[in-house]
Design an enzyme around this catalytic site. Sequence first.
Site, PDB file in Angstrom:
ATOM      1  CG  HIS A   1      47.356  43.726  45.062  1.00  0.00           C
ATOM      2  ND1 HIS A   1      48.635  43.208  45.069  1.00  0.00           N
ATOM      3  CD2 HIS A   1      46.716  43.089  44.050  1.00  0.00           C
ATOM      4  CE1 HIS A   1      48.752  42.305  44.095  1.00  0.00           C
ATOM      5  NE2 HIS A   1      47.599  42.211  43.466  1.00  0.00           N
TER       6      HIS A   1
ATOM      7  CD  GLU B   1      47.026  43.583  39.581  1.00  0.00           C
ATOM      8  OE1 GLU B   1      46.838  42.773  40.509  1.00  0.00           O
ATOM      9  OE2 GLU B   1      47.811  43.367  38.641  1.00  0.00           O
TER      10      GLU B   1
ATOM     11  CG  HIS C   1      44.330  38.299  42.298  1.00  0.00           C
ATOM     12  ND1 HIS C   1      44.426  38.695  40.980  1.00  0.00           N
ATOM     13  CD2 HIS C   1      45.298  39.005  42.946  1.00  0.00           C
ATOM     14  CE1 HIS C   1      45.395  39.576  40.846  1.00  0.00           C
ATOM     15  NE2 HIS C   1      45.948  39.795  42.026  1.00  0.00           N
TER      16      HIS C   1
END
Lengths: 134, 134
Positions: free
Chosen positions: A79, A130, A7
């Site tokens: 992010h 991440e 994502h």
Amino acid sequence: MIGRLNHVAIAVKDLSAASASYRDGLGAKVSAPVDLPEHGVRIAFVELANTKIELLQPLGEHSPIGRFLVKNPDGAIHHLCYEVEDLLAARDRLIHSGARILGDGAPHIGAHGKPVLFLDPKSFAGTLIELEQA
Amino acid sequence: MIGRLNHVAIAVKDLSAASASYRDGLGAKVSAPVDLPEHGVRIAFVELANTKIELLQPLGEHSPIGRFLVKNPDGAIHHLCYEVEDLLAARDRLIHSGARILGDGAPHIGAHGKPVLFLDPKSFAGTLIELEQA
């Protein structure tokens, strides 16, 4: 090593307004908002054909994205999340390459219930990354 | 209406260093750099399983990302590119919804040789969005 882009996370001031702009303006499918008080965020997902956009609104006084939104009052991309098959092997390779892992380097359970690590933006052209165990 | 996330574009100061961090640190496949002088950028693609990351370094004195990098000297995510089947229909829907299109609203040919439009970040929670005809 890295697999899918799981994502793109966008910090927003107003989750309803951001969801409406994706739904009404871009005709996207947007999930209902969900509160994650243990992560300090209220989230909704824009579901795309090949990945998703995670819209994040601060929840509570100690939200991890509260300060980010003070610096970026209109909202901003927060992010990118990449999937990896083996999070510990990925971490060790990163450290070996000279990249810095945020925190103590031990995975913790992220907002989607899977082990995650965050990488220092300075190691990746200013982008917070991440890594999520796939 | 919007389809795939075509790419995430990241403006970087040093394309070689950014490519190396993705290749060596994350084990990603990164394409050779290509100069696009008519767009004022040198680009390389990080090829992921489901989408790609476009690394952009300014090329020439009048690069469209030169000022962005002055504001974000470490680099930063510059825009998201979504695919649409019908760019003009997408534009009209966006205008109807109250979103603002950058420029005069007429598509131009983007860096990948396809018609594109850019949307005002103020209409999308601070995120610059490129729409590309699929």
